[in-house]
Design a protein around this motif. Structure first.
Motif, PDB file in Angstrom:
ATOM      1  N   ARG A   1      33.533  77.180  52.704  1.00 27.36           N
ATOM      2  CA  ARG A   1      32.229  77.932  53.353  1.00 27.36           C
ATOM      3  C   ARG A   1      33.242  79.107  52.327  1.00 27.36           C
ATOM      4  NH1 ARG A   1      29.352  77.311  58.559  1.00 27.36           N
ATOM      5  NH2 ARG A   1      27.576  75.109  57.913  1.00 27.36           N
ATOM      6  N   SER A   2      34.820  79.150  52.934  1.00 29.91           N
ATOM      7  CA  SER A   2      35.245  80.662  51.532  1.00 29.91           C
ATOM      8  C   SER A   2      34.921  80.595  50.504  1.00 29.91           C
ATOM      9  CB  SER A   2      36.461  80.775  52.357  1.00 29.91           C
ATOM     10  OG  SER A   2      36.633  80.716  53.927  1.00 29.91           O
ATOM     11  N   GLN A   3      35.054  79.278  50.234  1.00 30.06           N
ATOM     12  CA  GLN A   3      35.626  79.240  48.319  1.00 30.06           C
ATOM     13  C   GLN A   3      34.096  78.802  47.914  1.00 30.06           C
ATOM     14  OE1 GLN A   3      36.825  77.001  50.676  1.00 30.06           O
ATOM     15  NE2 GLN A   3      37.495  75.316  50.226  1.00 30.06           N
ATOM     16  N   ALA A   4      33.272  78.876  48.768  1.00 28.33           N
ATOM     17  CA  ALA A   4      31.320  78.897  47.960  1.00 28.33           C
ATOM     18  C   ALA A   4      31.541  80.257  48.410  1.00 28.33           C
ATOM     19  CB  ALA A   4      30.538  78.771  49.364  1.00 28.33           C
ATOM     20  N   ASN A   5      31.922  81.432  49.234  1.00 27.87           N
ATOM     21  CA  ASN A   5      31.830  83.143  50.014  1.00 27.87           C
ATOM     22  C   ASN A   5      32.376  83.616  48.518  1.00 27.87           C
ATOM     23  OD1 ASN A   5      30.114  84.841  50.734  1.00 27.87           O
ATOM     24  ND2 ASN A   5      32.470  85.734  51.795  1.00 27.87           N
ATOM     25  N   GLY A   6      33.042  83.195  48.067  1.00 27.00           N
ATOM     26  CA  GLY A   6      34.199  84.036  46.646  1.00 27.00           C
ATOM     27  C   GLY A   6      33.034  84.058  45.657  1.00 27.00           C
ATOM     28  N   ILE A   7      32.766  82.600  45.520  1.00 29.70           N
ATOM     29  CA  ILE A   7      31.421  81.805  44.224  1.00 29.70           C
ATOM     30  C   ILE A   7      30.511  83.131  44.149  1.00 29.70           C
ATOM     31  CG2 ILE A   7      29.712  80.506  42.730  1.00 29.70           C
ATOM     32  CD1 ILE A   7      31.958  78.446  43.778  1.00 29.70           C
ATOM     33  N   ILE A   8      29.801  83.679  45.403  1.00 30.18           N
ATOM     34  CA  ILE A   8      28.752  84.654  45.614  1.00 30.18           C
ATOM     35  C   ILE A   8      29.443  85.485  45.374  1.00 30.18           C
ATOM     36  CG2 ILE A   8      27.526  85.303  47.099  1.00 30.18           C
ATOM     37  CD1 ILE A   8      27.129  82.746  46.553  1.00 30.18           C
ATOM     38  N   ASN A   9      30.551  86.121  45.685  1.00 31.41           N
ATOM     39  CA  ASN A   9      30.875  87.245  45.394  1.00 31.41           C
ATOM     40  C   ASN A   9      31.786  87.825  43.901  1.00 31.41           C
ATOM     41  OD1 ASN A   9      31.397  89.658  48.447  1.00 31.41           O
ATOM     42  ND2 ASN A   9      31.859  87.281  48.535  1.00 31.41           N
ATOM     43  N   PHE A  10      31.882  86.558  43.099  1.00 36.54           N
ATOM     44  CA  PHE A  10      32.293  86.734  42.051  1.00 36.54           C
ATOM     45  C   PHE A  10      30.952  87.176  41.309  1.00 36.54           C
ATOM     46  CE2 PHE A  10      32.303  84.906  37.529  1.00 36.54           C
ATOM     47  CZ  PHE A  10      33.425  84.708  37.358  1.00 36.54           C
ATOM     48  N   MET A  11      29.510  86.274  41.325  1.00 36.06           N
ATOM     49  CA  MET A  11      28.480  86.546  40.852  1.00 36.06           C
ATOM     50  C   MET A  11      27.877  87.866  40.940  1.00 36.06           C
ATOM     51  SD  MET A  11      28.288  83.531  38.956  1.00 36.06           S
ATOM     52  CE  MET A  11      26.496  83.316  38.413  1.00 36.06           C
ATOM     53  N   GLY A  12      28.160  88.114  41.621  1.00 33.79           N
ATOM     54  CA  GLY A  12      27.399  89.280  42.453  1.00 33.79           C
ATOM     55  C   GLY A  12      28.440  90.776  42.062  1.00 33.79           C
TER      56      GLY A  12
ATOM     57  N   GLY B   1      41.638  81.355  51.819  1.00 32.83           N
ATOM     58  CA  GLY B   1      41.247  81.738  53.149  1.00 32.83           C
ATOM     59  C   GLY B   1      41.230  80.640  53.783  1.00 32.83           C
ATOM     60  N   ALA B   2      40.727  79.176  52.243  1.00 33.89           N
ATOM     61  CA  ALA B   2      40.510  78.096  53.410  1.00 33.89           C
ATOM     62  C   ALA B   2      41.939  77.055  53.519  1.00 33.89           C
ATOM     63  CB  ALA B   2      39.882  76.662  52.106  1.00 33.89           C
ATOM     64  N   ARG B   3      42.809  77.569  52.863  1.00 31.49           N
ATOM     65  CA  ARG B   3      44.335  77.066  52.727  1.00 31.49           C
ATOM     66  C   ARG B   3      45.690  77.589  53.803  1.00 31.49           C
ATOM     67  NH1 ARG B   3      47.702  72.529  50.420  1.00 31.49           N
ATOM     68  NH2 ARG B   3      49.442  73.533  50.497  1.00 31.49           N
ATOM     69  N   LEU B   4      45.044  79.122  53.966  1.00 26.80           N
ATOM     70  CA  LEU B   4      46.265  79.664  54.558  1.00 26.80           C
ATOM     71  C   LEU B   4      45.257  79.864  56.188  1.00 26.80           C
ATOM     72  CD1 LEU B   4      48.718  81.151  54.774  1.00 26.80           C
ATOM     73  CD2 LEU B   4      47.590  83.182  54.447  1.00 26.80           C
ATOM     74  N   GLY B   5      43.944  80.162  56.183  1.00 25.60           N
ATOM     75  CA  GLY B   5      43.149  80.533  57.270  1.00 25.60           C
ATOM     76  C   GLY B   5      42.700  81.285  57.039  1.00 25.60           C
ATOM     77  N   ARG B   6      40.962  81.732  57.751  1.00 30.11           N
ATOM     78  CA  ARG B   6      40.488  83.066  57.180  1.00 30.11           C
ATOM     79  C   ARG B   6      40.915  84.592  57.412  1.00 30.11           C
ATOM     80  NH1 ARG B   6      35.004  79.545  58.372  1.00 30.11           N
ATOM     81  NH2 ARG B   6      35.234  78.284  56.377  1.00 30.11           N
ATOM     82  N   LYS B   7      40.909  84.000  59.066  1.00 36.35           N
ATOM     83  CA  LYS B   7      41.925  85.769  59.894  1.00 36.35           C
ATOM     84  C   LYS B   7      43.533  85.423  59.225  1.00 36.35           C
ATOM     85  CE  LYS B   7      43.618  86.896  64.416  1.00 36.35           C
ATOM     86  NZ  LYS B   7      43.464  86.215  65.268  1.00 36.35           N
ATOM     87  N   LYS B   8      44.841  84.771  59.003  1.00 33.08           N
ATOM     88  CA  LYS B   8      45.395  85.390  58.603  1.00 33.08           C
ATOM     89  C   LYS B   8      45.260  85.892  56.958  1.00 33.08           C
ATOM     90  CE  LYS B   8      48.261  81.800  60.863  1.00 33.08           C
ATOM     91  NZ  LYS B   8      49.845  81.100  60.396  1.00 33.08           N
ATOM     92  N   THR B   9      44.444  84.752  56.126  1.00 34.82           N
ATOM     93  CA  THR B   9      43.769  86.246  55.357  1.00 34.82           C
ATOM     94  C   THR B   9      43.484  87.467  55.205  1.00 34.82           C
ATOM     95  OG1 THR B   9      43.799  84.070  54.152  1.00 34.82           O
ATOM     96  CG2 THR B   9      42.185  85.834  53.055  1.00 34.82           C
ATOM     97  N   ILE B  10      42.400  87.427  55.933  1.00 42.19           N
ATOM     98  CA  ILE B  10      41.850  88.553  56.465  1.00 42.19           C
ATOM     99  C   ILE B  10      42.802  89.679  56.390  1.00 42.19           C
ATOM    100  CG2 ILE B  10      40.621  90.085  57.652  1.00 42.19           C
ATOM    101  CD1 ILE B  10      38.248  87.246  57.258  1.00 42.19           C
ATOM    102  N   ARG B  11      43.676  89.726  57.516  1.00 38.56           N
ATOM    103  CA  ARG B  11      44.922  90.326  58.241  1.00 38.56           C
ATOM    104  C   ARG B  11      45.935  90.979  56.462  1.00 38.56           C
ATOM    105  NH1 ARG B  11      47.544  88.940  63.797  1.00 38.56           N
ATOM    106  NH2 ARG B  11      46.757  91.589  64.334  1.00 38.56           N
ATOM    107  N   LEU B  12      45.994  89.496  55.892  1.00 35.98           N
ATOM    108  CA  LEU B  12      46.953  89.586  54.619  1.00 35.98           C
ATOM    109  C   LEU B  12      46.373  90.386  53.969  1.00 35.98           C
ATOM    110  CD1 LEU B  12      49.243  89.419  53.055  1.00 35.98           C
ATOM    111  CD2 LEU B  12      48.131  86.644  52.360  1.00 35.98           C
ATOM    112  N   GLY B  13      45.006  90.596  53.481  1.00 36.49           N
ATOM    113  CA  GLY B  13      44.124  91.260  52.896  1.00 36.49           C
ATOM    114  C   GLY B  13      44.378  93.021  53.247  1.00 36.49           C
ATOM    115  N   LEU B  14      44.172  93.465  54.852  1.00 36.98           N
ATOM    116  CA  LEU B  14      44.523  94.687  55.251  1.00 36.98           C
ATOM    117  C   LEU B  14      45.567  94.953  55.070  1.00 36.98           C
ATOM    118  CD1 LEU B  14      42.206  93.585  58.336  1.00 36.98           C
ATOM    119  CD2 LEU B  14      41.118  95.147  56.400  1.00 36.98           C
ATOM    120  N   THR B  15      46.609  94.469  55.239  1.00 37.66           N
ATOM    121  CA  THR B  15      47.846  95.030  55.014  1.00 37.66           C
ATOM    122  C   THR B  15      48.342  95.874  53.918  1.00 37.66           C
ATOM    123  OG1 THR B  15      48.985  93.592  56.866  1.00 37.66           O
ATOM    124  CG2 THR B  15      50.418  94.459  55.219  1.00 37.66           C
TER     125      THR B  15
END
Length: 429
Positions: A148-159, A299-313
């Motif tokens: 789902r993270s990869q799929a949502n990446g595709i959705i956001n790319f298209m948007g 996000g799929a590789r690292l984990g969604r929560k860790k990826t989000i907190r990395l992005g915020l950082t």
């Protein structure tokens, strides 16, 4: 074929990436409309000599509809059963009506009737709210949890691609005829969503052959599910969902403040033109679009929560760099720094935004994905309503130099609240 255990319910998903790209066309179509709407409708409204405050209020109608309709329409789509599935009926109703009323906006303006234009704007926003939650909830329906993270990446790319197309193609069309961007946008959205309906199949579990839609029963079940979802947020002993939604609200407040006021910041604080400020924001949007696909895989590789907190950082560090070096650099060097900072910030925003919706929908079972998608949009849209006046009041009190500080505070608080989220990673098969 992928069989997944969806919180106790075994579903068979025929997952293909090309289906996600095709589904992304629906979000592409929506994303073409809103930049055109936000760019030109305020100009049309000013032709009626309306005060800027009134114009600003009218431009929040879409967010108001989103807050009140998206959670409920999402739950209704969860409970809908038809021969073509549970999401497509809403797309088939909302997309054509939204396209029609969008195309009628310049015509209503040319007729010189503010009342008619307001009616068209309201109907357009209502129609768009009818199918946004079902369309986005369609993605988890056809995607196993771990994708789902990869799929949502595709959705956001298209948007993002749709938004860029609107920005670059809208100007020459508007210069040729003020109605052309609206006609072209309406046609693109209609075509895109027609392709979704025709070529992306819904899971067989949500199709009912030979039966007509029972509207009253669907409304009853939808209302019941909405109450259950609200209890999940506020009454559950386990607070992951509430903390996740609070985090979404907080980081959207921080993001929207910069999105709303950066062009003013550029003009009044940096002494550069607002068009140059808009170009800096364009760099942010471009880097977000490009990095949306990698962000899903990270996000799929690292984990969604860790990826989000990395992005915020990443976003906080970039804003701190901008604040610190703005004291020392000359105008040209500072502008170059801002291009770089906003490009990297766009990457951070992709890490956050792409992985947040999958976290929300993976906190529930497949039968309630539409309702949880609606909750996601409720909190993000609420932030879009709260952020401009709140950030504006902060700027009035302290000055434009405080804009990045305001954003940093909300991003940091969202980083803290994300620490209390314990669920939302990919489901175990």
């Amino acid at each position: 074929m992928v069989e997944r255990a969806d919180l106790g319910v075994n579903l068979v998903v025929d997952f293909k990436y090309w289906k996600v790209y095709l589904l992304g066309l629906g979000f592409f179509g929506i994303s073409v409309l809103w930049p055109l709407y936000n760019a030109y409708v305020p100009i049309f409204l000013k032709d009626f000599a309306l005060p800027s405050f009134v114009v600003g209020f009218i431009m929040t109608i879409d967010n108001l509809f989103a807050i009140f309709m998206l959670p409920y329409v999402g739950t209704l789509s969860d409970q809908t059963r038809t021969r073509i599935g549970r999401r497509k009926p809403y797309i088939l109703i909302g997309a054509p009506l939204g396209a029609l009323f969008f195309a009628l906006i310049p015509l209503s303006k040319d007729l010189g009737s503010l009342a008619l234009m307001m009616l068209v704007i309201i109907l357009m926003n209502f129609s768009m709210a009818l199918f946004r939650s079902p369309l986005i909830a369609f993605m988890p329906d056809i995607t196993p949890s771990e994708k789902r993270s990869q799929a949502n990446g595709i959705i956001n790319f298209m948007g993002g691609f749709g938004a860029l197309l609107a920005y670059f193609a809208g100007k020459p069309l508007y210069d040729a005829n003020k109605a052309y961007p609206f006609l072209a946008g309406a046609a693109l959205m209609l075509l895109a969503n027609l392709l979704v309906v025709l070529f992306v199949d819904e899971p067989s579990q949500y199709k009912v052959e030979g039966e007509r839609l029972n509207a009253s029963e669907t409304l009853k079940k939808g209302s019941k599910e909405l109450l259950e979802n609200l209890r999940d947020v506020f009454a559950s002993k386990e607070k992951s969902l509430m903390m996740m939604l609070a985090s979404i609200f907080l980081w959207f407040v921080g993001f929207n403040a910069i999105e709303t006021f950066f062009t003013s910041y550029a003009k009044f604080h940096m002494n550069i033109s607002e068009s140059t400020g808009a170009l800096v924001l364009g760099v942010f949007s471009l880097s977000f679009m490009i990095f949306a696909l990698p962000a899903g895989f990270i996000g799929a590789r690292l984990g969604r929560k860790k990826t989000i907190r990395l992005g915020l950082t990443v976003m906080v560090v970039c804003l701190l760099i901008a604040i610190f070096f703005s004291r020392f650099l000359t105008d040209n060097a500072l502008l170059l720094l801002f291009y770089l900072v906003f490009a990297v910030s766009g990457i951070g925003w992709a890490l956050v935004n792409v992985n947040s919706l999958p976290m929300v929908v993976d906190m529930t079972r497949s039968e309630k994905v539409g309702g949880y998608t609606g909750l996601y949009y409720f909190f993000s849209m609420a932030a879009n309503i709260v952020a401009p006046p709140l950030a504006g009041a902060f700027i009035d009190l302290v000055g434009y130099g405080s804009l990045f500080v305001f954003s940093i505070v909300f991003l940091l608080i969202s980083y803290v609240t994300m620490g209390f989220v314990r669920r939302g990673e990919k489901a175990e098969n």
